[in-house]
Design a protein around this motif. Structure first.
Motif, PDB file in Angstrom:
ATOM      1  N   LEU A   1       1.034  -0.775   0.342  1.00  0.00           N
ATOM      2  CA  LEU A   1       0.011  -0.080  -0.322  1.00  0.00           C
ATOM      3  C   LEU A   1       0.990   1.390   0.049  1.00  0.00           C
ATOM      4  N   LEU A   2       1.663   1.489   0.750  1.00  0.00           N
ATOM      5  CA  LEU A   2       2.823   2.516   1.045  1.00  0.00           C
ATOM      6  C   LEU A   2       3.295   2.314  -0.668  1.00  0.00           C
ATOM      7  N   GLY A   3       3.857   1.347  -1.244  1.00  0.00           N
ATOM      8  CA  GLY A   3       4.892   1.606  -2.530  1.00  0.00           C
ATOM      9  C   GLY A   3       3.529   2.154  -3.444  1.00  0.00           C
TER      10      GLY A   3
ATOM     11  N   ILE B   1      10.534   1.424   0.930  1.00  0.00           N
ATOM     12  CA  ILE B   1       9.579   1.877   1.971  1.00  0.00           C
ATOM     13  C   ILE B   1       9.151   0.863   2.382  1.00  0.00           C
ATOM     14  N   GLY B   2       9.303  -0.566   2.008  1.00  0.00           N
ATOM     15  CA  GLY B   2       9.634  -2.271   2.386  1.00  0.00           C
ATOM     16  C   GLY B   2      10.364  -2.907   3.543  1.00  0.00           C
TER      17      GLY B   2
ATOM     18  N   SER C   1       6.702  -4.345  -4.712  1.00  0.00           N
ATOM     19  CA  SER C   1       5.676  -5.152  -5.957  1.00  0.00           C
ATOM     20  C   SER C   1       4.617  -3.832  -6.371  1.00  0.00           C
ATOM     21  N   GLY C   2       4.767  -3.064  -4.738  1.00  0.00           N
ATOM     22  CA  GLY C   2       3.791  -1.454  -4.609  1.00  0.00           C
ATOM     23  C   GLY C   2       4.057  -0.424  -5.924  1.00  0.00           C
ATOM     24  N   VAL C   3       5.338  -0.800  -5.974  1.00  0.00           N
ATOM     25  CA  VAL C   3       5.619   0.602  -7.276  1.00  0.00           C
ATOM     26  C   VAL C   3       5.627   0.060  -8.298  1.00  0.00           C
ATOM     27  N   ASN C   4       5.922  -1.340  -8.778  1.00  0.00           N
ATOM     28  CA  ASN C   4       5.635  -1.640  -9.817  1.00  0.00           C
ATOM     29  C   ASN C   4       4.652  -1.939 -10.652  1.00  0.00           C
ATOM     30  N   PHE C   5       3.778  -2.428  -9.788  1.00  0.00           N
ATOM     31  CA  PHE C   5       2.492  -3.172 -10.474  1.00  0.00           C
ATOM     32  C   PHE C   5       1.021  -1.442 -10.399  1.00  0.00           C
TER      33      PHE C   5
END
Length: 135
Positions: A74-76, A86-87, A131-135
């Motif tokens: 979520l933060l990503g 972040i992770g 995953s959050g940043v890339n998707f």
């Protein structure tokens, strides 16, 4: 939705360090609520199903990694940059929560299980941030 709108109105006139502190406090509240929700589900499951004791450690490790992954994801998604940082920061917050609760109740022991939990939580957080940043 109303709380975030109110927070956004307050933060418009805030100084940069106040915005930063408000984001950190909000983030920690989200982490605590996520882990509390998942542990409540686990407690309900454990009470309803006759669960052997040897399942509890892997179950709590799994729940902590899922919570770390979800929060980092979520933060990503929100920040859209620095997914690993972040992770890992999410993982560090969860490690702090685990250690603080263990110390408070007197169940803390620095063992292989603790090190395994730390590694799993940090890896899940980093993977969730990426995953959050890339998707």
């Amino acid at each position: 939705m109303g709380v975030f709108f109110l927070l956004e109105k307050i933060l418009i006139s805030a100084k940069p360090w106040q915005k930063y502190m408000a984001n950190i406090i909000l983030y920690i509240m989200v982490c605590i609520s996520t882990i509390t929700f998942l542990l409540c589900i686990a407690a309900f499951t454990i009470v309803r199903i006759d669960t052997p004791d040897y399942i509890l450690v892997p179950l709590t490790t799994l729940l902590l990694t899922v919570a770390s992954f979800l929060d980092a994801f979520l933060l990503g998604k929100i920040y859209k940059e620095k997914g690993v940082a972040i992770g890992v920061s999410v993982g560090c917050v969860f490690i702090y929560i685990i250690t603080a609760i263990s110390l408070y109740y007197g169940f803390f022991s620095f063992s292989n299980i603790y090190i395994t939990k730390l590694g799993a939580v940090l890896r899940a957080g980093a993977l969730g941030g990426i995953s959050g940043v890339n998707f």
